[in-house]
Design an enzyme around this catalytic site. Structure first.
Site, short mmCIF file in Angstrom:
data_model
loop_
_atom_site.label_atom_id
_atom_site.label_comp_id
_atom_site.label_asym_id
_atom_site.label_seq_id
_atom_site.Cartn_x
_atom_site.Cartn_y
_atom_site.Cartn_z
N TYR A 46 -11.98 18.52 5.21
CA TYR A 46 -13.22 18.57 4.43
C TYR A 46 -14.10 17.16 4.99
CZ TYR A 46 -11.91 22.11 1.15
OH TYR A 46 -11.34 23.21 0.32
N CYS A 78 -10.35 15.53 -4.59
CA CYS A 78 -10.89 15.19 -3.43
C CYS A 78 -12.36 14.65 -3.54
CB CYS A 78 -11.12 16.59 -2.45
SG CYS A 78 -11.96 16.26 -0.78
N ASN A 79 -12.58 13.33 -2.86
CA ASN A 79 -13.85 12.72 -3.11
C ASN A 79 -14.96 13.40 -2.23
OD1 ASN A 79 -13.48 9.46 -4.07
ND2 ASN A 79 -11.54 10.44 -3.14
N CYS A 189 -10.64 8.25 -0.91
CA CYS A 189 -10.14 9.49 -0.15
C CYS A 189 -8.51 9.67 -0.78
CB CYS A 189 -9.94 9.53 1.42
SG CYS A 189 -9.21 10.77 1.90
N THR A 190 -8.50 10.59 -1.59
CA THR A 190 -7.19 10.82 -2.03
C THR A 190 -6.02 10.82 -1.23
OG1 THR A 190 -7.49 13.20 -2.10
CG2 THR A 190 -8.08 11.99 -4.04
N HIS A 191 -6.34 10.91 0.06
CA HIS A 191 -4.90 10.82 1.02
C HIS A 191 -4.68 9.40 1.39
CE1 HIS A 191 -6.11 15.02 2.46
NE2 HIS A 191 -5.22 14.75 3.07
N1 DGL Z 1 -8.74 14.20 0.21
C1 DGL Z 1 -10.06 14.20 0.62
C2 DGL Z 1 -10.92 13.00 -0.05
O1 DGL Z 1 -10.74 12.52 -0.88
C3 DGL Z 1 -10.52 14.38 1.98
C4 DGL Z 1 -9.73 14.82 3.13
C5 DGL Z 1 -10.21 15.70 4.19
O2 DGL Z 1 -10.90 15.14 5.05
O3 DGL Z 1 -10.11 16.53 4.26
O4 DGL Z 1 -12.11 13.03 0.31
#
Ligand code: DGL
Length: 274
Positions: A46, A78-79, A189-191
């Site tokens: 995303y 997801c931010n 970013c939650t990742h």
């Molecule tokens: N986990 C998503 C966030 O917090 C983004 C990951 C992605 O780029 O898909 O922004």
């Protein structure tokens, strides 16, 4: 909000495995919730999408997920998605949405040097929403922003058994490693909390690592007060994990989710070409 289920159902939605960092925090604070963890791996990533494309995608996928699971509450974990899609999602559905947005405010309060870092996807870094958070809550502070989608991929790979390459990580973080006075870093970013043990040695000046999990779990708890009229159960809730498309490393991810998170993984393919 009257909820008649024994275990209120919360949908935790992300483009990928980042939503797990929110899932864990939710289970710690509200163990009676049933959590449906959904990852739009077919629409991943995303963080490089335009606002328009992300809005289209998030609406199509959430339409399908909400009609399949009828959750009592949705966490957009997801931010990149929350910073564009929350107002239109809240307008469309009459269930509560909790979004994950960059934790600038707590970071600004924690920093002793007045210099904070913001590590996010390129999409989140470019959002007006993010710039407004900085203007509102970090006025007078120094904010070093850095966007990376490689880090997102590294977090995905790590959960499929591939350890991050330290040299590559060092290169990615280079714009932040020189910032000697930066004592606080927002993982927007939650990742990224999935990589925290790999990131820490490369940014030794950072003493405050700020992530959103526990604040989001607290917010969910306030929206789901202990309801005495809710039927009680001695059975623990059964959590589930869903992907929107096939995954070449499915078995490895499945093993990780089963062993580490106690989640069985299924695929719910969503017709969405974008
Ligand atoms: N986990 C998503 C966030 O917090 C983004 C990951 C992605 O780029 O898909 O922004």
């Amino acid at each position: 909000m009257p909820i008649n289920r024994q275990h209120p159902k919360v949908l935790v939605f992300d483009s990928g495995v980042g939503g797990l960092t929110i899932f864990r925090a939710l289970l710690e604070q509200t163990p009676d919730l049933q959590v449906i963890f959904a990852s739009d791996n077919a629409g991943f990533p995303y963080g490089t999408r335009t606002e328009y494309s992300l809005l289209q995608r998030v609406h199509r996928v959430l339409d399908a997920l909400i009609s399949k699971f009828s959750p009592d509450l949705v966490v957009v974990a997801c931010n990149s998605a929350s910073t564009v899609a929350l107002p239109s999602l809240r307008e469309k559905y009459d269930i509560p949405f909790v979004g994950v947005v960059p934790a600038i405010k707590p970071a600004a309060q924690l920093s002793k040097t007045g210099h904070i870092g913001l590590l996010a996807t390129p999409a989140t870094i470019s959002r007006d929403y993010t710039h407004k958070l900085v203007a509102d809550f970090a006025a007078g502070k120094r904010v070093s922003m850095h966007g990376s989608s490689e880090l997102v991929q590294m977090a995905e790979d790590k959960l499929r058994g591939v350890q991050p390459n330290t040299e590559l990580l060092r290169e990615i973080l280079q714009p932040l490693t020189d910032q000697a006075s930066m004592d606080t870093l927002v993982m927007a970013c939650t990742h990224f909390p999935l990589l925290i043990e790999d990131l820490k040695p490369l940014l030794p000046q950072v003493t405050n690592w700020v992530e959103s999990g526990s604040a989001i779990a607290r917010r969910v708890r306030t929206l789901m007060p202990e309801d005495n009229s809710r039927p009680k159960s001695s059975e623990p809730p059964e959590h589930q994990a869903w992907l929107t498309g096939s995954d070449p490393q499915l078995e490895k991810l499945q093993d990780y989710l089963r062993q580490r998170e106690g989640l069985e993984l299924s695929i719910f393919a969503i017709e969405a070409n974008d």
